[in-house]
Design an enzyme around this catalytic site. Structure first.
Site, PDB file in Angstrom:
ATOM      1  N   GLN A 179      44.866  26.579  53.062  1.00  0.00           N
ATOM      2  CA  GLN A 179      45.181  27.950  53.473  1.00  0.00           C
ATOM      3  C   GLN A 179      44.003  28.896  53.273  1.00  0.00           C
ATOM      4  O   GLN A 179      43.901  29.905  53.964  1.00  0.00           O
ATOM      5  CB  GLN A 179      46.406  28.465  52.716  1.00  0.00           C
ATOM      6  CG  GLN A 179      47.707  27.776  53.128  1.00  0.00           C
ATOM      7  CD  GLN A 179      48.894  28.223  52.297  1.00  0.00           C
ATOM      8  OE1 GLN A 179      48.766  29.012  51.354  1.00  0.00           O
ATOM      9  NE2 GLN A 179      50.067  27.712  52.626  1.00  0.00           N
ATOM     10  N   GLU A 322      53.323  18.363  51.025  1.00  0.00           N
ATOM     11  CA  GLU A 322      54.601  19.073  50.979  1.00  0.00           C
ATOM     12  C   GLU A 322      55.798  18.134  51.141  1.00  0.00           C
ATOM     13  O   GLU A 322      56.935  18.490  50.812  1.00  0.00           O
ATOM     14  CB  GLU A 322      54.644  20.142  52.069  1.00  0.00           C
ATOM     15  CG  GLU A 322      54.569  19.586  53.479  1.00  0.00           C
ATOM     16  CD  GLU A 322      54.189  20.645  54.503  1.00  0.00           C
ATOM     17  OE1 GLU A 322      54.887  20.734  55.511  1.00  0.00           O
ATOM     18  OE2 GLU A 322      53.204  21.369  54.298  1.00  0.00           O
ATOM     19  N   HIS A 349      51.018  24.402  43.588  1.00  0.00           N
ATOM     20  CA  HIS A 349      51.975  24.944  44.557  1.00  0.00           C
ATOM     21  C   HIS A 349      52.976  25.868  43.859  1.00  0.00           C
ATOM     22  O   HIS A 349      52.658  26.479  42.838  1.00  0.00           O
ATOM     23  CB  HIS A 349      52.657  23.791  45.296  1.00  0.00           C
ATOM     24  CG  HIS A 349      51.816  23.225  46.404  1.00  0.00           C
ATOM     25  ND1 HIS A 349      52.313  22.917  47.654  1.00  0.00           N
ATOM     26  CD2 HIS A 349      50.504  22.928  46.453  1.00  0.00           C
ATOM     27  CE1 HIS A 349      51.338  22.445  48.415  1.00  0.00           C
ATOM     28  NE2 HIS A 349      50.224  22.439  47.708  1.00  0.00           N
TER      29      HIS A 349
END
Length: 433
Positions: A179, A322, A349
């Site tokens: 990200q 994920e 996370h």
């Protein structure tokens, strides 16, 4: 562990086969990228079947606070948003943005906010202060943006935005989160000189998400050049066009629902599974096939039929981290050991997912050995107990999967699933009635 959150009795089904069709809400990753790009466009965009969840609401609220218009409408095909850029052509401050505990919001919105005029304050949940943001802040400072963060290089912070990012060339270590890279590329078209970003450091996690960013930039009209060998991405300056976009279902969120067929037997069909996509969740087709299920495209979606048992798997999940909680839950119920590797970045996370999965599965009688970047799971008889979620939506759905065949599982704070699913408990129960 004590908790003030209520406990949710996970529905128990046992080995009673299912036969259902499931419609999964839209992709969070696509929805929030679409909002960032639509905010920079020169004309309105229509976002169809967007995800309505805490993460997308936080993103929307942050953009509206800076002057974007987002109208919810509906027609015969369902709900959609009309996203209209500010009439002035520029986002405005002062504004306050709550990022919650959403990685896309805390990392994607600050570069966009640097294009606004006025102070933009960022704050969030306590866990957001601990999640890595420093590389994005440092990159923006290297591009000439003034940011007040008390030397912490983390939230909370104030962007002293002046409506302009010159752009240019910079390097960034995005090995902790892809990200970081996507955040800068997404606003590249609005920088005076565009942007060239070179990744330095360890292996980039979640490459499919970077590919998603590049494709969506191109969909909105940006010119993007990728030199994979040199780990360099170039986004040219230029106007973006508003588009009419249908959001794909969130394939990562499909994992626990597919697990119904693998754990209980029978078949689950996920509606509208795309034949071609940049979503990392598409790798579920290959992974769950290797774990013993039959996976096939059928009219209207993807059908998954459970096998005689769940097979253990040895797999590197670096690019699709994920998916780890759902795969770990299945591995705990498998007929042979599993080794889930390349997932050290999951410690950063919503919670430390490796430590949390180890603690919770072992707390039910499981046999999980945790390493710095891997989990080794040997199936063992599981018993009733509380499955804690650590404010992590994917831990909650993992607990629900185990509860299908282990009677007496109570999931703490099932409401955390609203981060990316509108009503997980309701949808889950509807498939088991």
């Amino acid at each position: 562990m004590t908790s003030t959150h209520p406990l949710w009795p996970a529905p128990f089904r046992g080995k009673s086969p299912v036969d259902a069709v499931v419609t999964i809400p839209g992709s969070k990753s696509v929805t929030n990228r679409a909002l960032i790009l639509a905010a920079q466009a020169t004309s309105p965009s229509i976002i169809r079947k967007p995800l309505v969840s805490r993460d997308s609401e936080l993103m929307s609220a942050g953009l509206v606070a800076m002057g974007l218009s987002i109208e919810s409408k509906s027609d015969s095909s369902g709900g959609f948003w009309v996203v209209t850029p500010p009439t002035s052509g520029r986002l405005q401050g002062p504004a306050q943005v709550d990022v919650g505990n959403a990685g896309t919001v805390m990392r994607f919105l600050p570069p966009l906010a640097a294009l606004a005029e006025g102070d933009i304050s960022f704050d969030g949940d306590p866990r957001s202060y601990e999640r890595p943001l420093g590389p994005v802040i440092k990159a923006l400072e290297d591009l000439g943006i003034e940011i007040e963060h008390g030397g912490r290089y983390s939230l909370p912070m104030v962007m002293k935005s002046r409506g302009l990012i010159p752009g240019g060339e910079l390097t960034i270590d995005a090995s902790a989160s892809s990200q970081f890279l996507s955040a800068l590329l997404l606003v590249g078209p609005s920088m005076t000189n565009g942007i060239t970003v070179k990744h330095i450091g360890g292996q980039l996690p979640s490459m499919p998400h970077i590919e998603m960013t590049v494709q969506m930039l191109r969909d909105f009209g940006a010119t993007v050049t990728v030199d994979t060998a040199a780990q360099t991405w170039r986004v040219e300056p230029g106007a973006l066009n508003g588009i009419d976009l249908v959001i794909e279902p969130d394939l990562s969120n499909a994992a626990p629902f597919i697990s119904l067929a693998m754990v209980c037997g029978g078949s689950i069909t996920i509606s509208d599974w795309p034949r071609k996509t940049t979503q990392p969740g598409d790798q579920l087709r290959e992974i769950f096939s290797a774990m013993g299920s039959q996976v096939e495209f059928v009219e209207g979606g993807l059908k998954v039929t459970g096998g005689a048992s769940i097979k253990g798997i040895d797999i590197d999940l670096h690019d699709v981290g994920e998916l780890t909680p759902s795969i770990a839950a299945l591995a705990a119920l498998a007929d042979s050991p599993s080794h889930l590797r390349g997932i050290g970045h999951l410690r950063l996370h919503e919670t430390d997912r490796l430590a949390a999965l180890t603690t919770e599965i072992n707390g039910l009688g499981g046999d999980v050995v945790e390493e710095e970047t891997a989990l080794h799971i040997t199936p063992a008889p599981l018993r009733a107990g509380t499955f804690h979620t650590y404010e992590d939506h994917r831990l909650a759905t993992a607990g629900a999967v185990i509860g299908l065949v282990v009677e007496g599982i109570e999931v703490e704070n099932i409401a955390t699933t609203r981060k990316t699913l509108t009503d997980f408990p309701g949808l889950w129960k509807s498939l088991l009635d």
